[in-house]
Enzyme design. Structure first.
Site, PDB file in Angstrom:
ATOM      1  N   TYR A  71       0.823  -1.212   0.000  1.00 47.55           N
ATOM      2  CA  TYR A  71       0.000   0.000   0.000  1.00 47.55           C
ATOM      3  C   TYR A  71       0.862   1.270   0.000  1.00 47.55           C
ATOM      4  O   TYR A  71       0.439   2.323   0.455  1.00 47.55           O
ATOM      5  CB  TYR A  71      -0.939   0.000   1.213  1.00 47.55           C
ATOM      6  CG  TYR A  71      -1.940  -1.117   1.171  1.00 47.55           C
ATOM      7  CD1 TYR A  71      -3.139  -0.976   0.480  1.00 47.55           C
ATOM      8  CD2 TYR A  71      -1.677  -2.326   1.789  1.00 47.55           C
ATOM      9  CE1 TYR A  71      -4.062  -2.011   0.419  1.00 47.55           C
ATOM     10  CE2 TYR A  71      -2.597  -3.377   1.733  1.00 47.55           C
ATOM     11  CZ  TYR A  71      -3.779  -3.208   1.053  1.00 47.55           C
ATOM     12  OH  TYR A  71      -4.683  -4.236   0.988  1.00 47.55           O
ATOM     13  N   SER A  72       2.048   1.168  -0.536  1.00 47.07           N
ATOM     14  CA  SER A  72       3.013   2.265  -0.472  1.00 47.07           C
ATOM     15  C   SER A  72       2.595   3.457  -1.330  1.00 47.07           C
ATOM     16  O   SER A  72       2.486   3.356  -2.561  1.00 47.07           O
ATOM     17  CB  SER A  72       4.387   1.759  -0.914  1.00 47.07           C
ATOM     18  OG  SER A  72       5.283   2.830  -1.103  1.00 47.07           O
ATOM     19  N   ASN A  73       2.411   4.605  -0.683  1.00 47.00           N
ATOM     20  CA  ASN A  73       2.210   5.853  -1.427  1.00 47.00           C
ATOM     21  C   ASN A  73       3.440   6.212  -2.231  1.00 47.00           C
ATOM     22  O   ASN A  73       3.351   6.813  -3.306  1.00 47.00           O
ATOM     23  CB  ASN A  73       1.872   6.994  -0.461  1.00 47.00           C
ATOM     24  CG  ASN A  73       0.515   6.845   0.185  1.00 47.00           C
ATOM     25  OD1 ASN A  73      -0.404   6.283  -0.402  1.00 47.00           O
ATOM     26  ND2 ASN A  73       0.387   7.333   1.406  1.00 47.00           N
ATOM     27  N   HIS A  74       4.611   5.858  -1.689  1.00 50.83           N
ATOM     28  CA  HIS A  74       5.861   6.176  -2.366  1.00 50.83           C
ATOM     29  C   HIS A  74       5.982   5.435  -3.694  1.00 50.83           C
ATOM     30  O   HIS A  74       6.403   6.015  -4.703  1.00 50.83           O
ATOM     31  CB  HIS A  74       7.044   5.837  -1.450  1.00 50.83           C
ATOM     32  CG  HIS A  74       8.366   5.869  -2.143  1.00 50.83           C
ATOM     33  ND1 HIS A  74       8.930   7.037  -2.604  1.00 50.83           N
ATOM     34  CD2 HIS A  74       9.221   4.868  -2.481  1.00 50.83           C
ATOM     35  CE1 HIS A  74      10.094   6.759  -3.193  1.00 50.83           C
ATOM     36  NE2 HIS A  74      10.272   5.459  -3.135  1.00 50.83           N
ATOM     37  N   LEU A  75       5.638   4.157  -3.716  1.00 55.58           N
ATOM     38  CA  LEU A  75       5.667   3.413  -4.978  1.00 55.58           C
ATOM     39  C   LEU A  75       4.756   4.086  -6.004  1.00 55.58           C
ATOM     40  O   LEU A  75       5.127   4.261  -7.174  1.00 55.58           O
ATOM     41  CB  LEU A  75       5.220   1.973  -4.762  1.00 55.58           C
ATOM     42  CG  LEU A  75       6.206   0.985  -4.129  1.00 55.58           C
ATOM     43  CD1 LEU A  75       5.549  -0.390  -4.019  1.00 55.58           C
ATOM     44  CD2 LEU A  75       7.490   0.885  -4.933  1.00 55.58           C
TER      45      LEU A  75
END
Length: 297
Positions: A71-75
């Protein structure tokens, strides 16, 4: 060389927010709407990624590789940045058990933006800071030679980008609070604030690793400690991406009161923590408190 997609936007809006939960204790609440700083790379993602993206393009790289959970916002932000700049992107994702499952909404967005996803066992992912393990992960993912952006985007370049956030808030608040994942935003923010201001971080992950990580990041970026910062522990609500019913209800209520789309994984935990700390008397009457809205749902 300039990159129009990465040009700095004007300082993000700083909005006073009338909320009786704070006003009743003599605390003035401001929202730093960093979610509006860039249309596709909101908040701290733009602040941390933009310096790294400039470095990658200026050095002639045509691919980016980075790391994150399901659930990475960074990805998601890195994938969007790659699409904007015409760069290939590879995401090394924690958890090889995810490889055979349908992509969740976050990872599906990464794939739609052109990111090639490579899932690795959690035990291997945890060792990615070891040079030999990193080289192996990049090789297996077909990303050797790509520009490496660390998990969460937090490195020395990113901290200098986040220091600009602190400079935008000089003189505006006594305490500037931000949710923390890898600690890079807090580490840079604190460095940019003026003497007498304090940065407060609210960790969204369980564990007591963050203080040491922030000190290490500041040493790499600034040569040593920079600014006044503290952490408010105990508001992770069970860990990363955990949004129990009381937190969901709080976020929905705050959003309806103030017309703010409250992002649940970081921003909701930040606002909850500030409300709880205010009620407990953590901020003296007369305090001006600024909460950094680092992203949107």
């Amino acid at each position: 060389m300039t990159h129009p997609e990465l040009q700095p936007r004007p300082p993000s809006p700083l909005v006073e927010t009338a909320d009786e939960r704070f006003a009743a204790h003599g605390v003035r609440l401001l929202l730093k709407r960093d979610d509006l700083v860039h249309p596709e790379l909101p908040g701290n993602k733009w602040r941390k990624l933009a310096p790294n993206l400039r470095a990658a393009v200026d050095a002639g790289h045509d691919r980016l590789v980075t790391f994150g959970g399901a659930y990475s916002n960074h990805l998601r932000a890195t994938a969007a940045a790659g699409r904007l700049l015409g760069l290939g992107t590879v995401g090394i994702v924690r958890g090889d058990e995810l490889a055979g499952r349908p992509l969740n909404e976050s990872l599906a967005r990464c794939a739609a933006d052109g990111m090639r996803l490579h899932f690795v066992p959690r035990s291997e992912y945890r060792r990615k800071a070891e040079p030999q393990q990193l080289a192996r992960l990049l090789d297996v993912a077909g990303a050797s030679g790509a520009y490496v952006v660390p998990e969460g985007g937090s490195n020395a370049l990113a901290l200098h980008g986040c220091a600009e956030l602190g400079r935008e808030l000089r003189g505006a608040a006594d305490v500037v609070a931000v949710a923390c994942g890898t600690g890079g935003t807090l580490a840079g923010l604190a460095a940019g604030l003026a003497p007498g201001q304090r940065a407060l971080g609210v960790p969204v992950l369980a564990g007591d690793f963050l203080a040491a990580e922030i000190r290490s990041l500041q040493a790499a970026a600034f040569g040593g400690p920079a600014g006044d910062w503290t952490l408010a522990e105990g508001f992770h609500h069970g860990g990363y991406a955990r949004v129990p019913d009381p937190l969901e209800a709080f976020a929905a209520d705050f959003g309806s009161r103030h017309g703010l789309p409250v992002e649940r994984i970081y921003v909701a935990k930040l606002l909850w923590a500030l409300a709880e700390l205010t009620v407990s008397g953590a901020f003296p009457r007369g305090t001006t408190l600024a909460a950094v809205v680092t992203g949107r749902p």
